[in-house]
Design a protein around this motif. Structure first.
Motif, short mmCIF file in Angstrom:
data_model
loop_
_atom_site.label_atom_id
_atom_site.label_comp_id
_atom_site.label_asym_id
_atom_site.label_seq_id
_atom_site.Cartn_x
_atom_site.Cartn_y
_atom_site.Cartn_z
N THR A 237 39.73 56.56 70.04
CA THR A 237 40.00 56.56 71.44
C THR A 237 41.47 56.33 71.65
OG1 THR A 237 40.04 54.16 70.67
CG2 THR A 237 37.93 54.90 71.55
N ALA A 238 42.24 56.19 70.53
CA ALA A 238 43.98 56.25 70.80
C ALA A 238 44.30 57.71 70.70
CB ALA A 238 44.53 55.71 69.33
N ARG A 239 45.23 58.10 71.44
CA ARG A 239 45.81 59.40 71.67
C ARG A 239 46.68 59.74 70.45
NH1 ARG A 239 46.46 61.10 78.01
NH2 ARG A 239 44.37 60.36 78.70
N ILE A 240 45.93 60.32 69.41
CA ILE A 240 46.74 60.55 68.14
C ILE A 240 46.74 62.23 67.93
CG2 ILE A 240 46.23 58.54 67.11
CD1 ILE A 240 44.23 60.12 65.45
N THR A 241 47.70 62.63 67.31
CA THR A 241 47.70 64.15 67.05
C THR A 241 46.97 64.49 65.85
OG1 THR A 241 49.48 63.85 65.28
CG2 THR A 241 50.22 64.10 67.65
N VAL A 242 46.64 65.79 65.67
CA VAL A 242 45.68 66.24 64.61
C VAL A 242 46.41 65.80 63.22
CG1 VAL A 242 44.99 68.41 63.47
CG2 VAL A 242 44.76 68.25 65.89
N ARG A 243 47.70 65.90 63.02
CA ARG A 243 48.31 65.58 61.71
C ARG A 243 48.09 63.99 61.64
NH1 ARG A 243 52.34 67.83 59.27
NH2 ARG A 243 52.97 68.95 60.93
N GLU A 244 48.24 63.24 62.62
CA GLU A 244 48.09 61.77 62.39
C GLU A 244 46.51 61.60 62.15
OE1 GLU A 244 51.35 59.98 65.33
OE2 GLU A 244 49.66 60.59 66.19
N LEU A 245 45.82 62.20 62.67
CA LEU A 245 44.31 62.01 62.12
C LEU A 245 44.03 62.27 60.82
CD1 LEU A 245 41.33 61.62 63.15
CD2 LEU A 245 41.06 64.09 63.65
N VAL A 246 44.36 63.61 60.36
CA VAL A 246 44.40 63.69 58.92
C VAL A 246 44.70 63.03 58.11
CG1 VAL A 246 44.63 65.73 57.40
CG2 VAL A 246 44.09 66.49 59.85
N GLU A 247 46.02 62.48 58.19
CA GLU A 247 46.81 61.26 57.36
C GLU A 247 45.85 60.00 57.19
OE1 GLU A 247 50.25 61.00 59.32
OE2 GLU A 247 51.34 62.73 58.54
#
Length: 252
Positions: free
Chosen positions: A87-97
């Motif tokens: 639900t948070a607006r995170i980036t692809v990099r942040e998701l993978v982290e």
């Protein structure tokens, strides 16, 4: 190896997984097929201890998944659920982290950053790392979630209906990616699939369930047959050999 020993899961009087025992290999691609309500996703959730079992034991490399520390289990086994969403607006990099949390507790090490970069590269997301997840197409988003799981760097990668809502182009691309992951990195990819032909074309082993029980288990040539599929789904099938794969078609 993941050892599943006499696992049962019920909701009230309804038995969803019925005394299932099997061993999942430490490499290759295993697909679990069967009709809706067969217990496929529930079994995967029990194996990954998202759900508890009413009876039975699950162990991964000898580690009891129900009694061992979550962090230790998460270093050996990862899962991508079908209802995964951010639900948070995170980036692809942040998701993978996020995939590195079992190793870093939220503080990325140099080793973590290498693992994230490798997962991003493997899933061909290099041009998308700073894009917010909510701006991606369905196929791109699914690859990003797979990259998060890969960054966790476990031998066993479990995926619950990873092709859900993907068109044929993106579904085929994802299956090729997962097949390549098993072949190039020696991982064990275990997934729930509804499409028996993707299971046939990309799997080393197919497990079929019906009414919470195992009814078929073996390589595609023994499970993707007219008799076996009719036993699983209660429907009439024709199976044809096409370029070395067994392709099933339903008919009235």
């Amino acid at each position: 190896m993941i050892a599943i020993d006499s696992v049962t899961k019920s909701y009230g009087s309804h038995v969803v997984v019925d005394d299932v025992s099997l061993a999942l290999p430490d490499a290759g691609v295993t697909s679990i097929i069967g009709p809706n309500g067969a217990g496929k996703s529930t079994l995967l959730s029990v194996v990954s201890r998202i759900l508890g079992a009413d009876a039975g034991v699950v162990s991964v490399e000898g580690l009891d998944v129900f009694t061992s520390p979550s962090k230790e289990v998460a270093k050996r086994l990862s899962i991508l659920r079908q209802d995964t969403h951010m639900t948070a607006r995170i980036t692809v990099r942040e998701l993978v982290e996020f995939g590195r949390f079992p190793h870093s507790n939220g503080r990325l090490t140099p080793e973590c950053r290498v693992a994230v970069a490798e997962a991003v590269d493997y899933c061909d997301l290099g041009d998308l790392t700073e894009r917010p997840i909510h701006e991606l197409s369905g196929g791109q988003r699914q690859r990003a979630y797979v990259a998060m799981v890969l960054a966790q760097d476990t031998r066993y990668v479990l995926l619950d209906e990873p092709l859900n809502n993907l068109d044929m182009v993106h579904a085929t691309g994802l299956m090729r990616l997962l097949r390549g992951l098993a072949d190039s990195q020696g991982k064990s990819v275990v997934m729930v699939l509804h499409d028996v032909n993707y299971a046939s074309a990309y799997s080393d082993r197919i497990i079929a369930m019906r009414d919470g029980a195992l009814v078929q288990d073996g390589p595609p040539e023994t499970v993707i047959t007219e008799h076996a599929l009719e036993d699983v789904y209660g429907m009439n099938f024709r199976v044809h050999a096409v370029d070395g794969d067994r392709i099933a078609a339903y008919f009235r």
